[in-house]
Design a protein around this motif. Structure first.
Motif, PDB file in Angstrom:
ATOM      1  N   THR A   1       0.843  -1.207   0.000  1.00 21.48           N
ATOM      2  CA  THR A   1       0.000   0.000   0.000  1.00 21.48           C
ATOM      3  C   THR A   1       0.874   1.252   0.000  1.00 21.48           C
ATOM      4  O   THR A   1       0.637   2.199  -0.764  1.00 21.48           O
ATOM      5  N   TRP A   2       1.896   1.229   0.837  1.00 24.70           N
ATOM      6  CA  TRP A   2       2.837   2.358   0.869  1.00 24.70           C
ATOM      7  C   TRP A   2       3.518   2.521  -0.489  1.00 24.70           C
ATOM      8  O   TRP A   2       3.616   3.641  -1.010  1.00 24.70           O
ATOM      9  N   ALA A   3       3.994   1.429  -1.054  1.00 18.68           N
ATOM     10  CA  ALA A   3       4.742   1.509  -2.313  1.00 18.68           C
ATOM     11  C   ALA A   3       3.879   2.096  -3.424  1.00 18.68           C
ATOM     12  O   ALA A   3       4.325   2.963  -4.188  1.00 18.68           O
ATOM     13  N   VAL A   4       2.633   1.649  -3.507  1.00 14.65           N
ATOM     14  CA  VAL A   4       1.713   2.165  -4.533  1.00 14.65           C
ATOM     15  C   VAL A   4       1.396   3.633  -4.260  1.00 14.65           C
ATOM     16  O   VAL A   4       1.403   4.471  -5.177  1.00 14.65           O
ATOM     17  N   ASP A   5       1.155   3.970  -2.979  1.00 15.85           N
ATOM     18  CA  ASP A   5       0.902   5.374  -2.617  1.00 15.85           C
ATOM     19  C   ASP A   5       2.099   6.252  -2.977  1.00 15.85           C
ATOM     20  O   ASP A   5       1.937   7.390  -3.424  1.00 15.85           O
ATOM     21  N   TRP A   6       3.299   5.730  -2.752  1.00 16.45           N
ATOM     22  CA  TRP A   6       4.505   6.493  -3.068  1.00 16.45           C
ATOM     23  C   TRP A   6       4.533   6.839  -4.561  1.00 16.45           C
ATOM     24  O   TRP A   6       4.788   7.979  -4.941  1.00 16.45           O
TER      25      TRP A   6
ATOM     26  N   ALA B   1       9.896   7.022  10.046  1.00 21.51           N
ATOM     27  CA  ALA B   1      10.848   8.003  10.579  1.00 21.51           C
ATOM     28  C   ALA B   1      12.151   7.995   9.788  1.00 21.51           C
ATOM     29  O   ALA B   1      12.783   9.041   9.603  1.00 21.51           O
ATOM     30  N   VAL B   2      12.546   6.829   9.300  1.00 21.43           N
ATOM     31  CA  VAL B   2      13.746   6.732   8.452  1.00 21.43           C
ATOM     32  C   VAL B   2      13.531   7.542   7.169  1.00 21.43           C
ATOM     33  O   VAL B   2      14.401   8.300   6.744  1.00 21.43           O
ATOM     34  N   LEU B   3      12.330   7.421   6.577  1.00 22.72           N
ATOM     35  CA  LEU B   3      12.027   8.171   5.349  1.00 22.72           C
ATOM     36  C   LEU B   3      11.914   9.673   5.613  1.00 22.72           C
ATOM     37  O   LEU B   3      12.319  10.486   4.770  1.00 22.72           O
ATOM     38  N   ALA B   4      11.381  10.029   6.780  1.00 21.09           N
ATOM     39  CA  ALA B   4      11.283  11.457   7.122  1.00 21.09           C
ATOM     40  C   ALA B   4      12.683  12.056   7.227  1.00 21.09           C
ATOM     41  O   ALA B   4      12.943  13.164   6.722  1.00 21.09           O
TER      42      ALA B   4
ATOM     43  N   ALA C   1      18.840  16.957  -8.259  1.00 22.34           N
ATOM     44  CA  ALA C   1      18.810  16.966  -6.793  1.00 22.34           C
ATOM     45  C   ALA C   1      17.430  17.404  -6.311  1.00 22.34           C
ATOM     46  O   ALA C   1      16.904  16.874  -5.325  1.00 22.34           O
ATOM     47  N   GLN C   2      16.832  18.349  -7.029  1.00 29.47           N
ATOM     48  CA  GLN C   2      15.490  18.816  -6.662  1.00 29.47           C
ATOM     49  C   GLN C   2      14.455  17.700  -6.860  1.00 29.47           C
ATOM     50  O   GLN C   2      13.611  17.471  -5.999  1.00 29.47           O
ATOM     51  N   SER C   3      14.522  16.981  -7.993  1.00 28.68           N
ATOM     52  CA  SER C   3      13.539  15.905  -8.203  1.00 28.68           C
ATOM     53  C   SER C   3      13.759  14.775  -7.197  1.00 28.68           C
ATOM     54  O   SER C   3      12.796  14.143  -6.745  1.00 28.68           O
ATOM     55  N   THR C   4      15.013  14.536  -6.814  1.00 30.21           N
ATOM     56  CA  THR C   4      15.291  13.529  -5.780  1.00 30.21           C
ATOM     57  C   THR C   4      14.600  13.906  -4.472  1.00 30.21           C
ATOM     58  O   THR C   4      13.942  13.065  -3.834  1.00 30.21           O
ATOM     59  N   ALA C   5      14.717  15.186  -4.084  1.00 28.50           N
ATOM     60  CA  ALA C   5      14.079  15.635  -2.839  1.00 28.50           C
ATOM     61  C   ALA C   5      12.556  15.497  -2.939  1.00 28.50           C
ATOM     62  O   ALA C   5      11.903  15.062  -1.982  1.00 28.50           O
ATOM     63  N   LEU C   6      12.000  15.828  -4.098  1.00 28.45           N
ATOM     64  CA  LEU C   6      10.544  15.694  -4.282  1.00 28.45           C
ATOM     65  C   LEU C   6      10.111  14.235  -4.140  1.00 28.45           C
ATOM     66  O   LEU C   6       9.092  13.930  -3.501  1.00 28.45           O
ATOM     67  N   LEU C   7      10.886  13.317  -4.732  1.00 28.67           N
ATOM     68  CA  LEU C   7      10.514  11.895  -4.707  1.00 28.67           C
ATOM     69  C   LEU C   7      10.667  11.299  -3.304  1.00 28.67           C
ATOM     70  O   LEU C   7       9.839  10.487  -2.876  1.00 28.67           O
ATOM     71  N   LEU C   8      11.721  11.702  -2.587  1.00 28.16           N
ATOM     72  CA  LEU C   8      11.906  11.165  -1.230  1.00 28.16           C
ATOM     73  C   LEU C   8      10.887  11.771  -0.269  1.00 28.16           C
ATOM     74  O   LEU C   8      10.425  11.104   0.661  1.00 28.16           O
ATOM     75  N   GLN C   9      10.511  13.030  -0.511  1.00 31.44           N
ATOM     76  CA  GLN C   9       9.422  13.629   0.272  1.00 31.44           C
ATOM     77  C   GLN C   9       8.123  12.855   0.037  1.00 31.44           C
ATOM     78  O   GLN C   9       7.360  12.588   0.973  1.00 31.44           O
ATOM     79  N   ALA C  10       7.883  12.479  -1.207  1.00 34.76           N
ATOM     80  CA  ALA C  10       6.676  11.697  -1.521  1.00 34.76           C
ATOM     81  C   ALA C  10       6.709  10.344  -0.799  1.00 34.76           C
ATOM     82  O   ALA C  10       5.684   9.876  -0.285  1.00 34.76           O
ATOM     83  N   ALA C  11       7.892   9.729  -0.729  1.00 36.02           N
ATOM     84  CA  ALA C  11       8.035   8.455  -0.016  1.00 36.02           C
ATOM     85  C   ALA C  11       7.686   8.623   1.457  1.00 36.02           C
ATOM     86  O   ALA C  11       7.004   7.780   2.061  1.00 36.02           O
ATOM     87  N   SER C  12       8.174   9.723   2.022  1.00 38.63           N
ATOM     88  CA  SER C  12       7.919  10.012   3.431  1.00 38.63           C
ATOM     89  C   SER C  12       6.441  10.331   3.669  1.00 38.63           C
ATOM     90  O   SER C  12       5.835   9.839   4.625  1.00 38.63           O
ATOM     91  N   ASP C  13       5.852  11.134   2.793  1.00 38.59           N
ATOM     92  CA  ASP C  13       4.436  11.482   2.937  1.00 38.59           C
ATOM     93  C   ASP C  13       3.551  10.228   2.824  1.00 38.59           C
ATOM     94  O   ASP C  13       2.575  10.079   3.555  1.00 38.59           O
ATOM     95  N   ALA C  14       3.910   9.328   1.901  1.00 33.23           N
ATOM     96  CA  ALA C  14       3.142   8.088   1.751  1.00 33.23           C
ATOM     97  C   ALA C  14       3.248   7.237   3.018  1.00 33.23           C
ATOM     98  O   ALA C  14       2.281   6.594   3.422  1.00 33.23           O
ATOM     99  N   ALA C  15       4.432   7.261   3.642  1.00 34.02           N
ATOM    100  CA  ALA C  15       4.626   6.485   4.878  1.00 34.02           C
ATOM    101  C   ALA C  15       3.821   7.069   6.035  1.00 34.02           C
ATOM    102  O   ALA C  15       3.243   6.332   6.827  1.00 34.02           O
ATOM    103  N   SER C  16       3.775   8.396   6.126  1.00 34.65           N
ATOM    104  CA  SER C  16       2.979   9.033   7.189  1.00 34.65           C
ATOM    105  C   SER C  16       1.513   8.694   7.003  1.00 34.65           C
ATOM    106  O   SER C  16       0.791   8.453   7.975  1.00 34.65           O
TER     107      SER C  16
END
Ligand SMILES: [Mg+2]
Length: 215
Positions: free
Chosen positions: A6-11, A154-157, A195-210
């Motif tokens: 579910t997290w992976a698909v949300d991400w 928390a690791v993703l955050a 670097a900007q798209s990397t930050a956007l994608l990792l933020q999305a990973a973190s948001d999906a986890a929250s």
């Protein structure tokens, strides 16, 4: 609690949303020091993944989702970003293996494998003003959080926060890799689009986890 399918698909869904939302910004950043195709390419790639999510067979794992993203990005995203992100997601998928759920250390291992894949493919080092300057601080922060016993969310955050700081820190750098390096000193004063798209994608990973944790 670990992060599952579910997290992976949300991400992936959140990634597609956030890349579409920031398409113009990424185009502008890439136009300043590159060829201006980054926003368009990334948006095309993530939009192409979306319909395929519906075809994932029952029992699919986070690793299967990462692999789907990898193959789609490799076949639809041109420029440097397609092969680099494709490799990142592919190596991440290998690290995730067939686990149904990823805990903190497993998430840190996925991010480290993704980063190592980009380094291997792009041959960039820290400080070259590339996506590595967002990925490496993110991996360091993720590994530190995981070894302190943080859960996967928390690791993703921690990874997301460090990726943003890393992306911002590319602004004063002079590019030593990629098209931006042709500009020499004139590349300073601009943020690296990868670097900007990397930050956007990792933020999305973190948001999906929250979102998973709150569900
Ligand atoms: Mg470009």
């Amino acid at each position: 609690m670990g992060l599952d399918i579910t997290w992976a698909v949300d991400w992936v869904r959140l990634s597609a949303d956030v890349i579409a939302e920031h398409r113009i910004e990424l185009i502008t950043l890439d136009r300043e020091i590159g060829d201006g195709d980054h926003g368009e390419n990334m948006d095309r790639g993530f939009q192409a993944v979306l319909p395929k999510l519906d075809d994932l067979p029952a029992g699919s794992t986070p690793g299967d989702v990462l692999k789907l993203v990898a193959t789609t990005l490799i076949s639809t995203v041109g420029g440097a970003a397609g092969p680099l992100y494709g490799t990142a997601y592919l190596k991440g998928a290998v690290a995730a293996g067939s686990a149904a759920s990823l805990d903190g250390p497993a998430i840190a291992a996925v991010l480290a494998a993704a980063r190592d894949g980009i380094v291997l493919r792009g041959k960039a080092e820290s400080g070259d003003k590339t996506m590595i300057d967002a990925w490496t601080p993110a991996v360091d922060a993720a590994e530190a959080a995981a070894s302190n016993g943080s859960d996967a969310a928390a690791v993703l955050a921690a990874a997301s926060d460090a990726a943003w700081a890393g992306a911002e820190a590319t602004e004063p750098l002079v590019a030593r890799k990629g098209r931006a390096s042709y500009l020499g000193e004139r590349s300073a004063g601009h943020r690296d689009p990868g670097a900007q798209s990397t930050a956007l994608l990792l933020q999305a990973a973190s948001d999906a986890a929250s979102a998973s944790a709150g569900a």
